[in-house]
Design an enzyme around this catalytic site. Sequence first.
Site, PDB file in Angstrom:
ATOM      1  N   GLU A  93      71.290  40.459 -49.279  1.00 40.92           N
ATOM      2  CA  GLU A  93      71.598  40.145 -50.686  1.00 40.92           C
ATOM      3  C   GLU A  93      70.420  39.470 -51.389  1.00 40.92           C
ATOM      4  O   GLU A  93      70.585  38.522 -52.155  1.00 40.92           O
ATOM      5  CB  GLU A  93      72.857  39.280 -50.787  1.00 40.92           C
TER       6      GLU A  93
HETATM    7  C1  LIG Z   1      71.337  42.894 -40.994  1.00 40.66           C
HETATM    8  C2  LIG Z   1      71.089  43.450 -42.346  1.00 40.66           C
HETATM    9  C3  LIG Z   1      72.137  43.967 -43.078  1.00 40.66           C
HETATM   10  C4  LIG Z   1      71.898  44.553 -44.319  1.00 40.66           C
HETATM   11  N1  LIG Z   1      72.925  45.179 -44.981  1.00 40.66           N
HETATM   12  C5  LIG Z   1      72.637  45.944 -46.069  1.00 40.66           C
HETATM   13  C6  LIG Z   1      73.631  46.776 -46.664  1.00 40.66           C
HETATM   14  O1  LIG Z   1      74.788  46.787 -46.244  1.00 40.66           O
HETATM   15  N2  LIG Z   1      73.281  47.559 -47.702  1.00 40.66           N
HETATM   16  C7  LIG Z   1      72.015  47.570 -48.208  1.00 40.66           C
HETATM   17  O2  LIG Z   1      71.744  48.306 -49.134  1.00 40.66           O
HETATM   18  N3  LIG Z   1      71.048  46.766 -47.672  1.00 40.66           N
HETATM   19  C8  LIG Z   1      71.319  45.981 -46.625  1.00 40.66           C
HETATM   20  N4  LIG Z   1      70.342  45.190 -46.054  1.00 40.66           N
HETATM   21  C9  LIG Z   1      69.009  45.200 -46.625  1.00 40.66           C
HETATM   22  C10 LIG Z   1      68.556  43.890 -47.224  1.00 40.66           C
HETATM   23  O3  LIG Z   1      69.128  43.719 -48.473  1.00 40.66           O
HETATM   24  C11 LIG Z   1      67.022  43.949 -47.242  1.00 40.66           C
HETATM   25  O4  LIG Z   1      66.612  43.753 -45.910  1.00 40.66           O
HETATM   26  C12 LIG Z   1      66.400  42.968 -48.156  1.00 40.66           C
HETATM   27  O5  LIG Z   1      66.642  43.348 -49.473  1.00 40.66           O
HETATM   28  C13 LIG Z   1      64.886  42.838 -47.935  1.00 40.66           C
HETATM   29  O6  LIG Z   1      64.261  44.085 -47.830  1.00 40.66           O
HETATM   30  P1  LIG Z   1      63.259  44.344 -46.610  1.00 40.66           P
HETATM   31  O7  LIG Z   1      63.953  43.956 -45.360  1.00 40.66           O
HETATM   32  O8  LIG Z   1      62.753  45.713 -46.717  1.00 40.66           O
HETATM   33  O9  LIG Z   1      62.079  43.285 -46.828  1.00 40.66           O
HETATM   34  P2  LIG Z   1      60.820  43.448 -47.784  1.00 40.66           P
HETATM   35  O10 LIG Z   1      61.242  43.898 -49.134  1.00 40.66           O
HETATM   36  O11 LIG Z   1      59.784  44.210 -47.075  1.00 40.66           O
HETATM   37  O12 LIG Z   1      60.383  41.933 -47.926  1.00 40.66           O
HETATM   38  C14 LIG Z   1      59.638  41.262 -46.913  1.00 40.66           C
HETATM   39  C15 LIG Z   1      59.409  39.826 -47.372  1.00 40.66           C
HETATM   40  O13 LIG Z   1      58.643  39.809 -48.591  1.00 40.66           O
HETATM   41  C16 LIG Z   1      59.318  39.036 -49.573  1.00 40.66           C
HETATM   42  N5  LIG Z   1      59.071  39.629 -50.885  1.00 40.66           N
HETATM   43  C17 LIG Z   1      59.194  40.934 -51.248  1.00 40.66           C
HETATM   44  N6  LIG Z   1      58.876  41.084 -52.553  1.00 40.66           N
HETATM   45  C18 LIG Z   1      58.566  39.853 -53.024  1.00 40.66           C
HETATM   46  C19 LIG Z   1      58.162  39.336 -54.295  1.00 40.66           C
HETATM   47  N7  LIG Z   1      58.016  40.110 -55.365  1.00 40.66           N
HETATM   48  N8  LIG Z   1      57.913  38.028 -54.404  1.00 40.66           N
HETATM   49  C20 LIG Z   1      58.053  37.213 -53.335  1.00 40.66           C
HETATM   50  N9  LIG Z   1      58.429  37.636 -52.124  1.00 40.66           N
HETATM   51  C21 LIG Z   1      58.685  38.932 -51.963  1.00 40.66           C
HETATM   52  C22 LIG Z   1      60.794  39.087 -49.190  1.00 40.66           C
HETATM   53  O14 LIG Z   1      61.469  37.956 -49.668  1.00 40.66           O
HETATM   54  C23 LIG Z   1      60.715  39.108 -47.671  1.00 40.66           C
HETATM   55  O15 LIG Z   1      60.616  37.795 -47.210  1.00 40.66           O
HETATM   56  C24 LIG Z   1      70.582  44.571 -44.834  1.00 40.66           C
HETATM   57  C25 LIG Z   1      69.541  43.992 -44.110  1.00 40.66           C
HETATM   58  C26 LIG Z   1      69.781  43.446 -42.879  1.00 40.66           C
HETATM   59  C27 LIG Z   1      68.627  42.888 -42.109  1.00 40.66           C
END
Ligand SMILES: Cc1cc2nc3c(=O)[nH]c(=O)nc-3n(C[C@H](O)[C@H](O)[C@H](O)COP(=O)(O)OP(=O)(O)OC[C@H]3O[C@@H](n4cnc5c(N)ncnc54)[C@H](O)[C@@H]3O)c2cc1C
Length: 836
Positions: free
Chosen positions: A508
């Site tokens: 989220e």
């Molecule tokens: C167990 C689990 C369950 C999930 N369930 C769902 C689900 O049901 N449905 C769904 O759609 N998604 C789901 N997600 C996805 C989740 O919402 C994403 O993992 C999350 O949005 C972050 O995306 P990412 O993991 O690709 O990280 P990335 O986007 O690659 O981010 C990596 C890091 O960079 C930081 N970052 C990125 N952009 C910026 C910025 N502009 N400024 C500062 N910091 C930044 C982030 O905060 C993070 O710390 C789930 C994820 C997990 C791990």
Amino acid sequence: MLGFIFTVLSLTALFALAMYRAPLPVWAAAMAIFTVSLQLGLGSGELHWPVFNVWALAGWLIAGGLFALTFPEIKRKFLVLPVYRAFKGAMPAISETEREALEAGTVGWDAELFGGQPDWSKLTSVPPITLTDEERAFLDGPTEELCRRLKDWRMRHELHDVPDDIWDFVREEGFLGMLISKEHGGLGFSAQAQSLVLGKISSRSSDGVTIVMVPNSLGPGELIEKYGTEEQKAHYLPRLARGEEIPCFALTGPFSGSDAASMRDIGVVTKGRHEGREVVGLKLTWDKRYITLAPKATLLGLAFRLFDPDNHLGRGEDIGITLALVPTNHPGVEIGRRHLPCGTAFPNGPTSGKDVFIPLDWIIGGQARAGQGWRMLMSCLAAGRSVSLPATSAAGAKSALRISTAYARIRKQFNLPIGFMEGVEEPLARMVETAYELEAARAVTASMVTAGEKPAVISALLKYVSTERMRDSVNDAMDIHGGKGICDGPSNYLQGAYQMAPVCITVEGANILTRTLITFAQGALRSHPYLLREIEAVQDQDEARGVADFEEALDGHVGFTVSNIFGALLHNLTFGAFADAPPNAGPTARWWRQLARASRSFALVADLTVALLGGRLKVKQKIAGRMADALAELYLLSSILKRYDDDGRPEDDLKLVNYCAQNCLARFDLALAGVLDNFPLGWVGVCLRPLVFPFGARRPAKDRDGKEIVRAALQPGAFRDRLTREIFITDDPADRIGLLEHTLQKAVAAEAIDKKLESAIRKGEVKRFYNNDWIAEAEAKGVLTAEEAGTLKELNELVGRVIAVDDFDPAEIAAANTANGSSGSQARTSNQSEAA
Ligand SMILES: Cc1cc2nc3c(=O)[nH]c(=O)nc-3n(C[C@H](O)[C@H](O)[C@H](O)COP(=O)(O)OP(=O)(O)OC[C@H]3O[C@@H](n4cnc5c(N)ncnc54)[C@H](O)[C@@H]3O)c2cc1C
């Protein structure tokens, strides 16, 4: 004397004009009177005929300038238009997705904190925790029963899954339809009730709560309930409520994580065959990952970008982000594989599809809602993020505290319960504070949502603060438990929460992004009283209208800034003595005044931060992050004060409220000082420090106050029960948590007898070695009576069970790994987009 009176009167007038936002003509007249008074020698106390010197010239110039600005044409030409143009250059255009995020949700108490002069009634009128009889019965009945049935180790280790009997139970009892209205077959519970149910389950099992939480948060159920067509509601909602459909919602993809709106998943409006007929529909291609419940889901909610190259819908080619419902057994849907997030057991996995044809009426809300997906998601997120994760985080902090206080009182080293050692007392004090604060913030926020608010900014700040603090509490609990927390097995009650903490941090909206980009940058736009109006005015295509709107907003903004400068200075110089507090604030009146004082300082720094950094705020994330932290402390402090009142001001809680409030303010000052110390324009810090910190920053609460609250929390009783309210508690010694509670009662009751034995052991009268029954020896030597010996024997056996950790035959571990596919598994790391 005359000079002194003049100075006092002048300063009083200056502060009054500024703080009550006097209009320009009043300022001009006041300046003229002040200048004449100076010319007459009132300032020095020596009256004489008017003199004209450089000060008089400056005074008249300022008075004249202010007077000139009362003429609309002059003001517009020399003030409004230059500022309008400068503002237009500094503020970047707001993108469509940003606008939709900004327009989603509501502002409420956050706007009061941003405004610097909180209207207390906006907070005090939020109802306290209120449940219907039905909701209370559900919490005390089926929810308790579910908690009893959840076996964490079995799920995490043996099955790597949530077993069917648990799925059956949650289906039968209606857990999956808590947010679905009664009209559509659901339970129609309030946000407060949902929050308490989720919290209780999560205090028992992180995996257990996930399968209930996801269907009750952002996903098909909520989207259909709010935006679905009547057919979709009639077909899906009763099925979802009964658990005949298991939903999941797929937004995230390999290349679109935090930046979810940049998704590459696409739908193209085209003709195709569905159920034997040619119809206009969508051809979908997607590649999503991390989707919770996907491996188990029967109904996939899918977000994609919709294009209509042949203009079938008559709305041009790029329709925008759209949401659809796709049954997972539909031809072409790839789903079922699993990720293993931190070794947890809840189902989570990828899904993909290539050129999958679906009919138009599978779009959530039908054709009319095509292209509105982002707005729909943001709106649901604003409410949903306020409920689920704060609920599970508060419950995590409360459980960690309950468990750790019991363990710290039972576990002895150096002949002393470890909880009485100052080194352990320190993390315990943090945990006590966190449990109280998170529960306070959870409760008030859930009540806001129940009352119909969708608090966008508060939900973002609460999401990151509650999950971060919960993680800290779980880490503290691990440290307090030493090896007992680390060695996994059926008797380990911390590992599940420890493994789940990073999941809560990431979902989220990952916390780093939520803290440094969303909370303050969005909050400033949403909650600042004038900023959004100014931005909208400079973006108005009709320049004349834009300038007029801008002028109106600017008038208010200047008054706001001036009032904050003087308001902050006054309250900080007088330690908040003249700040406002709600009527009948009672023993916490001083903290309400400190909250008002801090809000003034926050409003001042926030206003200048936004004005001076403008669009650069998006990249100055360390500044924005600290501002978010400061706002979060104000919100926590508000919640604490509200909780204390809502709870009926229990006398024993006052020391804890004082402790929490002092620490909130110290952390608030730390965050704000960090902003001023690191502001990209050095002079800003130099100018603002005397206004915000004329006497330096506030200090955290004293160690001795921490000791007092920890000692109270280590004692079974009402204080400890209030701190850990509404979590699953049992004192059944056959249960690993119940064993702790049971043993704690016995350990406290036997403390005096235990001391007798310890004393005899220290003196060498009794030998405590494995090859000796030292309790029997103590009884034989008259140190203990037979009854006392019996009590200590029982306690000794219980303590042995509490501190025990599991060990395994290596063959057992190998067998479990093979059964779970950990060895020789068919792991796949490719993704469809790469292949494409
Ligand atoms: C167990 C689990 C369950 C999930 N369930 C769902 C689900 O049901 N449905 C769904 O759609 N998604 C789901 N997600 C996805 C989740 O919402 C994403 O993992 C999350 O949005 C972050 O995306 P990412 O993991 O690709 O990280 P990335 O986007 O690659 O981010 C990596 C890091 O960079 C930081 N970052 C990125 N952009 C910026 C910025 N502009 N400024 C500062 N910091 C930044 C982030 O905060 C993070 O710390 C789930 C994820 C997990 C791990």
